[in-house]
Motif scaffolding. Structure first.
Motif, PDB file in Angstrom:
ATOM      1  N   SER A 122      10.625  56.297  25.506  1.00 43.82           N
ATOM      2  CA  SER A 122      11.483  57.012  24.613  1.00 43.82           C
ATOM      3  C   SER A 122      11.614  58.478  24.638  1.00 43.82           C
ATOM      4  O   SER A 122      12.654  58.722  24.478  1.00 43.82           O
ATOM      5  N   ALA A 160      15.103  60.044  25.333  1.00 42.70           N
ATOM      6  CA  ALA A 160      15.637  60.585  24.120  1.00 42.70           C
ATOM      7  C   ALA A 160      16.856  61.604  24.212  1.00 42.70           C
ATOM      8  O   ALA A 160      17.931  61.494  23.376  1.00 42.70           O
ATOM      9  N   VAL A 217      15.266  54.172  20.755  1.00 41.64           N
ATOM     10  CA  VAL A 217      16.026  54.919  21.887  1.00 41.64           C
ATOM     11  C   VAL A 217      15.984  53.926  23.161  1.00 41.64           C
ATOM     12  O   VAL A 217      16.942  54.033  23.766  1.00 41.64           O
ATOM     13  N   TYR A 244      19.432  52.392  24.848  1.00 39.94           N
ATOM     14  CA  TYR A 244      19.231  52.366  26.569  1.00 39.94           C
ATOM     15  C   TYR A 244      19.681  51.047  26.967  1.00 39.94           C
ATOM     16  O   TYR A 244      20.702  50.847  27.652  1.00 39.94           O
TER      17      TYR A 244
END
Length: 206
Positions: free
Chosen positions: A138, A142, A178, A182
């Motif tokens: 993450s 980010a 995140v 994604y």
């Protein structure tokens, strides 16, 4: 080329790479419990390791181990950008992430969770260990769209496959928005969506 695969396995990442590059391949499902292909052949005669993926090249060579197969497919179509050029720092970065996903997520977590022979205590340990790994991913993702450089690579294909294992393995991804963002973004890629849909269709017929 001929790809030997099993649904809900890392061989899905190779299917993604083939679709992304537009390369032609035959697909042969392996029944992992019996180590036979769906048409009754002895899979161990093709790949003595007994795992998927195995890729038989046009020259008849048998390639195994997901990260190696992914890079081979990517290198057959360098214009795809699925792997940085060999010898560059970015290619080493790709090795880094493929190895991390393979060792720290695939084998250390999800292999343990999906294997019925693994004791409950070990499964609990594996599930508990995933937090630090997802924290690291993450933080890395980010402020960037992809694991390596500025474009989709085979490492992203591999990571999104492992993220797809979370729900059936009982791993809650909600603490890592995140990663869920994604995953959802990568799944919108036509080749990725097609690969997931094709394997979901196979599983629906089981």
């Amino acid at each position: 080329m001929e790809l030997y695969f099993a649904p809900l396995s890392c061989s899905l990442a190779t299917r993604i790479a083939l679709y992304e590059t537009g390369q032609e391949a035959g697909f042969h499902r392996v029944v992992m419990a019996t180590k036979q292909t769906e048409d009754g052949r002895d899979y161990l005669a093709i790949n003595p390791k007994g795992q998927v993926p195995a890729l038989v090249t046009d020259a008849g060579e048998v390639l195994t181990e997901g990260p190696a197969v992914l890079q081979y497919v990517a290198d057959l179509a360098p214009e795809s950008g699925l792997a940085p050029a060999a010898g560059t720092l970015e290619r080493t970065r790709l090795h880094q992430w493929l190895n991390y996903i393979s060792s720290e997520l695939h084998k250390a977590v999800y292999f343990m969770l999906f294997n019925p022979a693994i004791p409950t205590a070990m499964k609990d340990y594996a599930r508990g260990s995933v937090g630090a790994k997802y924290d690291l991913l993450s933080a890395h993702l980010a402020d960037r769209a992809y694991l390596v450089g500025d474009s989709f690579t085979v490492a992203d294909g591999y990571l999104v496959v492992t993220l797809g294992w979370a729900q059936p393995a009982g791993v809650d991804l909600s603490p890592w928005p995140v990663l869920t963002a994604y995953r959802d973004r990568i799944l919108t890629r036509p080749a990725v969506g097609r690969a997931f849909a094709d394997e979901a269709a196979l599983m629906a017929t089981d």
